[in-house]
Design a protein around this motif. Structure first.
Motif, PDB file in Angstrom:
ATOM      1  N   LEU A   1      -2.361  -4.384  -7.566  1.00 13.57           N
ATOM      2  CA  LEU A   1      -2.270  -3.043  -6.999  1.00 13.57           C
ATOM      3  C   LEU A   1      -3.507  -2.615  -6.214  1.00 13.57           C
ATOM      4  CD1 LEU A   1      -0.830  -1.359 -10.229  1.00 13.57           C
ATOM      5  CD2 LEU A   1       0.466  -2.264  -8.280  1.00 13.57           C
ATOM      6  N   ARG A   2      -4.511  -3.464  -6.111  1.00 13.86           N
ATOM      7  CA  ARG A   2      -5.772  -3.064  -5.479  1.00 13.86           C
ATOM      8  C   ARG A   2      -5.643  -2.893  -3.971  1.00 13.86           C
ATOM      9  NH1 ARG A   2      -9.560  -7.824  -7.417  1.00 13.86           N
ATOM     10  NH2 ARG A   2      -7.608  -8.911  -7.026  1.00 13.86           N
ATOM     11  N   ASN A   3      -6.350  -1.912  -3.433  1.00 10.20           N
ATOM     12  CA  ASN A   3      -6.521  -1.767  -1.998  1.00 10.20           C
ATOM     13  C   ASN A   3      -7.544  -2.814  -1.564  1.00 10.20           C
ATOM     14  OD1 ASN A   3      -6.868  -0.763   0.686  1.00 10.20           O
ATOM     15  ND2 ASN A   3      -8.693   0.306  -0.029  1.00 10.20           N
TER      16      ASN A   3
ATOM     17  N   THR B   1      -6.743   3.202  -5.594  1.00  5.28           N
ATOM     18  CA  THR B   1      -6.571   1.767  -5.842  1.00  5.28           C
ATOM     19  C   THR B   1      -7.799   0.960  -5.442  1.00  5.28           C
ATOM     20  OG1 THR B   1      -5.432   1.626  -3.730  1.00  5.28           O
ATOM     21  CG2 THR B   1      -4.058   1.826  -5.703  1.00  5.28           C
TER      22      THR B   1
ATOM     23  N   PHE C   1      -7.414   2.866 -13.809  1.00  2.00           N
ATOM     24  CA  PHE C   1      -6.717   2.108 -12.770  1.00  2.00           C
ATOM     25  C   PHE C   1      -6.825   0.609 -13.029  1.00  2.00           C
ATOM     26  CE2 PHE C   1      -7.096  -0.557  -9.021  1.00  2.00           C
ATOM     27  CZ  PHE C   1      -5.766  -0.537  -8.622  1.00  2.00           C
TER      28      PHE C   1
ATOM     29  N   ASN D   1      -4.019  -2.215 -13.618  1.00  2.00           N
ATOM     30  CA  ASN D   1      -3.875  -3.361 -12.727  1.00  2.00           C
ATOM     31  C   ASN D   1      -3.913  -4.676 -13.508  1.00  2.00           C
ATOM     32  OD1 ASN D   1      -3.469  -4.254 -10.002  1.00  2.00           O
ATOM     33  ND2 ASN D   1      -5.522  -5.117 -10.098  1.00  2.00           N
TER      34      ASN D   1
END
Length: 166
Positions: free
Chosen positions: A153-155, A165, A138, A142
């Motif tokens: 794209l990170r949460n 994410t 991931f 990103n």
């Protein structure tokens, strides 16, 4: 599969960005915070804190904090290598070394990540191999997204848990 094949994994991603920009994304606290971490704290060998744009060097220590997790979730480690150009290495979970190499292949910049020295005992082998590689997949995607198009794209929300994410 032979047991020692679980002792490391290698991931590669092509990134359309200048090599120095990609390297600085790994080797400065501010660079890491743009695509990987909520907070990246580094100290030099004398214990002095590094600013966000100060290059990270061999022997520096770190504390890393992620979006979506409280400050109690922290990774601490040491920078093993930093050549200022195309090689960056550090200890990661369970003190396993992670090595980043950058090189050209077929006219494109390749970022290769190798995490090695993974534990082989039954209780942690699969969890560590699968968990770390899944996370790195991931974050490498990103890094590519941030550097090529600017989309992170990170949460970043603590109330959202168990998402890919974060």
């Amino acid at each position: 599969m032979e047991r020692d094949q679980w002792s490391q994994f290698k991931l590669r991603v092509n990134i359309n960005a200048p090599a120095d920009k990609v390297y600085n994304s790994w080797a400065t606290p501010g660079g890491l915070e743009k695509w990987f971490l909520r907070k990246a704290l580094f100290r030099d060998k004398a214990g002095k804190a590094k600013s966000e744009d100060t290059p990270i060097e061999q022997g520096d220590t770190y504390e890393w904090y992620w979006h979506g997790y409280p400050d109690s979730v922290v990774e601490k480690g040491t920078v093993l290598k930093a050549n200022g150009k195309d090689l960056f290495s550090f200890t990661f979970s369970m003190k396993c070394p992670v090595t980043i190499n950058m090189y050209e292949e077929a006219g494109e910049l390749i970022v290769q990540l190798v995490e090695s020295g993974l534990p082989l005992d039954d209780d942690t082998a699969m969890k560590h191999f699968v968990g770390d590689s899944r996370g790195w997949i991931f974050y490498l995607a990103n890094l590519k997204s941030v550097l090529e198009g600017g989309l992170d794209l990170r949460n970043k929300r603590m109330e959202l848990t168990n998402v890919i994410t974060a």
